[in-house]
Write a protein that holds these residues in place. Structure first.
Motif, PDB file in Angstrom:
ATOM      1  N   ALA A  60       0.811  -1.232   0.000  1.00  0.00           N
ATOM      2  CA  ALA A  60       0.000   0.000   0.000  1.00  0.00           C
ATOM      3  C   ALA A  60       0.836   1.268   0.000  1.00  0.00           C
ATOM      4  CB  ALA A  60      -0.956  -0.018   1.193  1.00  0.00           C
ATOM      5  N   ALA A  61       1.748   1.395   0.943  1.00  0.00           N
ATOM      6  CA  ALA A  61       2.534   2.631   1.058  1.00  0.00           C
ATOM      7  C   ALA A  61       3.410   2.882  -0.170  1.00  0.00           C
ATOM      8  CB  ALA A  61       3.372   2.616   2.334  1.00  0.00           C
ATOM      9  N   PRO A  62       4.152   1.876  -0.689  1.00  0.00           N
ATOM     10  CA  PRO A  62       4.952   2.132  -1.887  1.00  0.00           C
ATOM     11  C   PRO A  62       4.123   2.600  -3.078  1.00  0.00           C
ATOM     12  CG  PRO A  62       5.686   0.114  -0.833  1.00  0.00           C
ATOM     13  CD  PRO A  62       4.439   0.532  -0.119  1.00  0.00           C
ATOM     14  N   ILE A  63       2.945   2.019  -3.279  1.00  0.00           N
ATOM     15  CA  ILE A  63       2.088   2.449  -4.387  1.00  0.00           C
ATOM     16  C   ILE A  63       1.707   3.914  -4.221  1.00  0.00           C
ATOM     17  CG2 ILE A  63      -0.253   2.197  -5.333  1.00  0.00           C
ATOM     18  CD1 ILE A  63       0.065  -0.819  -4.982  1.00  0.00           C
ATOM     19  N   PHE A  64       1.314   4.291  -3.023  1.00  0.00           N
ATOM     20  CA  PHE A  64       0.915   5.668  -2.746  1.00  0.00           C
ATOM     21  C   PHE A  64       2.082   6.640  -2.962  1.00  0.00           C
ATOM     22  CE2 PHE A  64       0.111   9.296   0.016  1.00  0.00           C
ATOM     23  CZ  PHE A  64      -1.224   9.589  -0.256  1.00  0.00           C
ATOM     24  N   LEU A  65       3.252   6.297  -2.433  1.00  0.00           N
ATOM     25  CA  LEU A  65       4.401   7.195  -2.507  1.00  0.00           C
ATOM     26  C   LEU A  65       4.942   7.325  -3.935  1.00  0.00           C
ATOM     27  CD1 LEU A  65       6.255   6.125   0.762  1.00  0.00           C
ATOM     28  CD2 LEU A  65       5.123   8.310   0.331  1.00  0.00           C
ATOM     29  N   VAL A  66       5.023   6.211  -4.653  1.00  0.00           N
ATOM     30  CA  VAL A  66       5.522   6.257  -6.030  1.00  0.00           C
ATOM     31  C   VAL A  66       4.582   7.074  -6.911  1.00  0.00           C
ATOM     32  CG1 VAL A  66       5.973   4.875  -8.093  1.00  0.00           C
ATOM     33  CG2 VAL A  66       6.857   4.135  -5.867  1.00  0.00           C
ATOM     34  N   ALA A  67       3.271   6.877  -6.750  1.00  0.00           N
ATOM     35  CA  ALA A  67       2.305   7.657  -7.531  1.00  0.00           C
ATOM     36  C   ALA A  67       2.397   9.139  -7.197  1.00  0.00           C
ATOM     37  CB  ALA A  67       0.891   7.139  -7.280  1.00  0.00           C
ATOM     38  N   SER A  68       2.603   9.461  -5.921  1.00  0.00           N
ATOM     39  CA  SER A  68       2.761  10.866  -5.521  1.00  0.00           C
ATOM     40  C   SER A  68       3.979  11.492  -6.200  1.00  0.00           C
ATOM     41  CB  SER A  68       2.902  10.971  -3.998  1.00  0.00           C
ATOM     42  OG  SER A  68       1.757  10.496  -3.335  1.00  0.00           O
ATOM     43  N   CYS A  80      -2.482  22.391 -11.085  1.00  0.00           N
ATOM     44  CA  CYS A  80      -2.706  21.776 -12.391  1.00  0.00           C
ATOM     45  C   CYS A  80      -1.940  20.456 -12.419  1.00  0.00           C
ATOM     46  CB  CYS A  80      -2.254  22.702 -13.521  1.00  0.00           C
ATOM     47  SG  CYS A  80      -2.789  22.139 -15.154  1.00  0.00           S
ATOM     48  N   SER A  81      -2.663  19.343 -12.298  1.00  0.00           N
ATOM     49  CA  SER A  81      -2.045  18.028 -12.180  1.00  0.00           C
ATOM     50  C   SER A  81      -2.381  17.177 -13.402  1.00  0.00           C
ATOM     51  CB  SER A  81      -2.540  17.341 -10.905  1.00  0.00           C
ATOM     52  OG  SER A  81      -1.868  16.129 -10.692  1.00  0.00           O
ATOM     53  N   PRO A  82      -1.501  17.154 -14.419  1.00  0.00           N
ATOM     54  CA  PRO A  82      -1.797  16.423 -15.659  1.00  0.00           C
ATOM     55  C   PRO A  82      -2.060  14.937 -15.448  1.00  0.00           C
ATOM     56  CG  PRO A  82       0.112  17.860 -15.933  1.00  0.00           C
ATOM     57  CD  PRO A  82      -0.192  17.832 -14.475  1.00  0.00           C
ATOM     58  N   TRP A  83      -1.423  14.356 -14.448  1.00  0.00           N
ATOM     59  CA  TRP A  83      -1.570  12.924 -14.227  1.00  0.00           C
ATOM     60  C   TRP A  83      -2.435  12.631 -12.993  1.00  0.00           C
ATOM     61  CZ3 TRP A  83       3.528   9.867 -15.533  1.00  0.00           C
ATOM     62  CH2 TRP A  83       3.765   9.970 -16.909  1.00  0.00           C
ATOM     63  N   HIS A  84      -3.467  13.451 -12.797  1.00  0.00           N
ATOM     64  CA  HIS A  84      -4.347  13.221 -11.650  1.00  0.00           C
ATOM     65  C   HIS A  84      -5.026  11.837 -11.683  1.00  0.00           C
ATOM     66  CE1 HIS A  84      -6.995  15.164 -14.665  1.00  0.00           C
ATOM     67  NE2 HIS A  84      -7.920  14.354 -14.178  1.00  0.00           N
ATOM     68  N   PRO A  85      -5.323  11.265 -12.874  1.00  0.00           N
ATOM     69  CA  PRO A  85      -5.919   9.912 -12.843  1.00  0.00           C
ATOM     70  C   PRO A  85      -5.000   8.883 -12.181  1.00  0.00           C
ATOM     71  CG  PRO A  85      -6.275  10.920 -14.984  1.00  0.00           C
ATOM     72  CD  PRO A  85      -5.290  11.782 -14.259  1.00  0.00           C
ATOM     73  N   LEU A  86      -3.682   9.027 -12.399  1.00  0.00           N
ATOM     74  CA  LEU A  86      -2.734   8.107 -11.775  1.00  0.00           C
ATOM     75  C   LEU A  86      -2.794   8.227 -10.262  1.00  0.00           C
ATOM     76  CD1 LEU A  86      -0.295   6.154 -11.744  1.00  0.00           C
ATOM     77  CD2 LEU A  86       1.174   8.186 -11.968  1.00  0.00           C
ATOM     78  N   MET A  87      -2.798   9.471  -9.759  1.00  0.00           N
ATOM     79  CA  MET A  87      -2.804   9.673  -8.311  1.00  0.00           C
ATOM     80  C   MET A  87      -4.087   9.154  -7.686  1.00  0.00           C
ATOM     81  SD  MET A  87      -0.971  10.669  -5.872  1.00  0.00           S
ATOM     82  CE  MET A  87      -1.396  10.458  -4.143  1.00  0.00           C
ATOM     83  N   ASN A  88      -5.207   9.431  -8.306  1.00  0.00           N
ATOM     84  CA  ASN A  88      -6.479   8.990  -7.733  1.00  0.00           C
ATOM     85  C   ASN A  88      -6.631   7.471  -7.790  1.00  0.00           C
ATOM     86  OD1 ASN A  88      -7.361  11.586  -7.038  1.00  0.00           O
ATOM     87  ND2 ASN A  88      -8.098  11.964  -9.115  1.00  0.00           N
ATOM     88  N   THR A  89      -6.124   6.867  -8.864  1.00  0.00           N
ATOM     89  CA  THR A  89      -6.167   5.408  -8.958  1.00  0.00           C
ATOM     90  C   THR A  89      -5.283   4.774  -7.890  1.00  0.00           C
ATOM     91  OG1 THR A  89      -6.578   5.508 -11.344  1.00  0.00           O
ATOM     92  CG2 THR A  89      -5.738   3.431 -10.460  1.00  0.00           C
ATOM     93  N   ALA A  90      -4.103   5.350  -7.690  1.00  0.00           N
ATOM     94  CA  ALA A  90      -3.188   4.827  -6.675  1.00  0.00           C
ATOM     95  C   ALA A  90      -3.768   4.995  -5.278  1.00  0.00           C
ATOM     96  CB  ALA A  90      -1.845   5.534  -6.774  1.00  0.00           C
ATOM     97  N   MET A  91      -4.444   6.120  -5.039  1.00  0.00           N
ATOM     98  CA  MET A  91      -5.040   6.335  -3.727  1.00  0.00           C
ATOM     99  C   MET A  91      -6.162   5.334  -3.464  1.00  0.00           C
ATOM    100  SD  MET A  91      -6.497   9.888  -2.031  1.00  0.00           S
ATOM    101  CE  MET A  91      -5.059  10.771  -2.649  1.00  0.00           C
ATOM    102  N   LEU A  92      -6.931   5.038  -4.510  1.00  0.00           N
ATOM    103  CA  LEU A  92      -7.990   4.044  -4.370  1.00  0.00           C
ATOM    104  C   LEU A  92      -7.386   2.659  -4.130  1.00  0.00           C
ATOM    105  CD1 LEU A  92     -11.021   3.510  -4.433  1.00  0.00           C
ATOM    106  CD2 LEU A  92     -10.850   3.205  -6.913  1.00  0.00           C
ATOM    107  N   ALA A  93      -6.313   2.353  -4.834  1.00  0.00           N
ATOM    108  CA  ALA A  93      -5.628   1.070  -4.616  1.00  0.00           C
ATOM    109  C   ALA A  93      -5.089   0.984  -3.194  1.00  0.00           C
ATOM    110  CB  ALA A  93      -4.494   0.907  -5.626  1.00  0.00           C
ATOM    111  N   THR A  94      -4.565   2.105  -2.686  1.00  0.00           N
ATOM    112  CA  THR A  94      -4.076   2.157  -1.309  1.00  0.00           C
ATOM    113  C   THR A  94      -5.201   1.848  -0.333  1.00  0.00           C
ATOM    114  OG1 THR A  94      -2.363   3.769  -1.875  1.00  0.00           O
ATOM    115  CG2 THR A  94      -3.001   3.629   0.443  1.00  0.00           C
ATOM    116  N   ALA A  95      -6.376   2.439  -0.576  1.00  0.00           N
ATOM    117  CA  ALA A  95      -7.532   2.202   0.283  1.00  0.00           C
ATOM    118  C   ALA A  95      -7.898   0.722   0.301  1.00  0.00           C
ATOM    119  CB  ALA A  95      -8.721   3.032  -0.202  1.00  0.00           C
TER     120      ALA A  95
END
Length: 223
Positions: free
Chosen positions: A17-25, A64-79
């Motif tokens: 969980a944590a690595p996915i969140f941090l790498v996506a961030s 302005c976050s061009p890759w916001h889908p990546l961050m939101n997907t990673a956050m959902l995966a973290t959850a």
């Protein structure tokens, strides 16, 4: 610790969980241009905002976050990973009111990660704020409470680690909502409030998944 298959899967979920969140961030932040993303100045939520523009009346800043889908997907995966890890290690961590209360509050926090992912701040601020409250309010209280688990329980074995994570998380939460950066910026303070839970879970996943000592294995084999 000698885990059954269910417990080992839960520990591995916590490990991931944590690595996915941090790498996506990190990756999402690197895609920012004018301004560049700052972990000290910007909130975590800024990485997930779906639109470009000036955001936040308290600390106005251009987001302005061009890759916001990546961050939101990673956050959902973290959850999902944190929740599954909690459920699969539910009985392994121990019994009693303190352990169960801590687990319940932490499970609510995983719902907060999911809400924050599905509802970015500039899409539905109310639900996003609710998600933040579940993470930094319910979750961090649960993390601190977990630090008081009885020593006789599996969770209680790692009391110093858990208490440290809980105290850091609660201090970060108070200072973040007070908008006090204390040398690391308000964005940095938010990370002190949000990251202890997944980092603690990752550390606990390592400890739970650690194979038993060779001496214990030999004793098991001889009986």
């Amino acid at each position: 610790m000698n885990l059954n298959r269910t417990g080992r899967v839960g520990a591995l979920c916590w490990l991931a969980a944590a690595p996915i969140f941090l790498v996506a961030s990190l990756i999402s932040g690197l895609r920012w241009r004018e301004p560049t993303y700052s972990w000290a100045t910007h909130n975590i939520s800024d990485l997930g905002n779906a639109h470009c523009g000036v955001w936040d009346t308290t600390r106005p800043r251009y987001v302005c976050s061009p890759w916001h889908p990546l961050m939101n997907t990673a956050m959902l995966a973290t959850a999902v990973l944190l929740a599954v890890g909690l459920l699969l290690t539910w009985r392994i961590l121990g019994r009693g009111g303190v352990v169960r209360s801590a687990q319940t509050l932490l499970l609510l926090a995983t719902g907060g990660y999911a809400l924050a992912a599905v509802y970015p701040a500039d899409v539905d601020e109310n639900l996003h704020v609710l998600g933040a409250f579940l993470i930094m309010g319910m979750g961090n209280v649960g993390l601190l409470l977990a630090g008081f688990a009885p020593h006789s329980t599996t969770l209680g074995r790692w009391r110093p680690l858990t208490l440290t994570a809980g105290l850091i998380a609660l201090a970060g939460t108070v200072l973040f909502f007070a908008q006090q950066g204390v040398g690391i910026g308000v964005g940095g303070m938010e990370r002190l409030a949000v990251l202890p839970f997944p980092l603690w879970a990752c550390a606990l996943g390592v400890l739970l998944a650690e194979p038993p000592p060779l001496r214990d294995l030999a004793l098991s084999a001889s009986t």
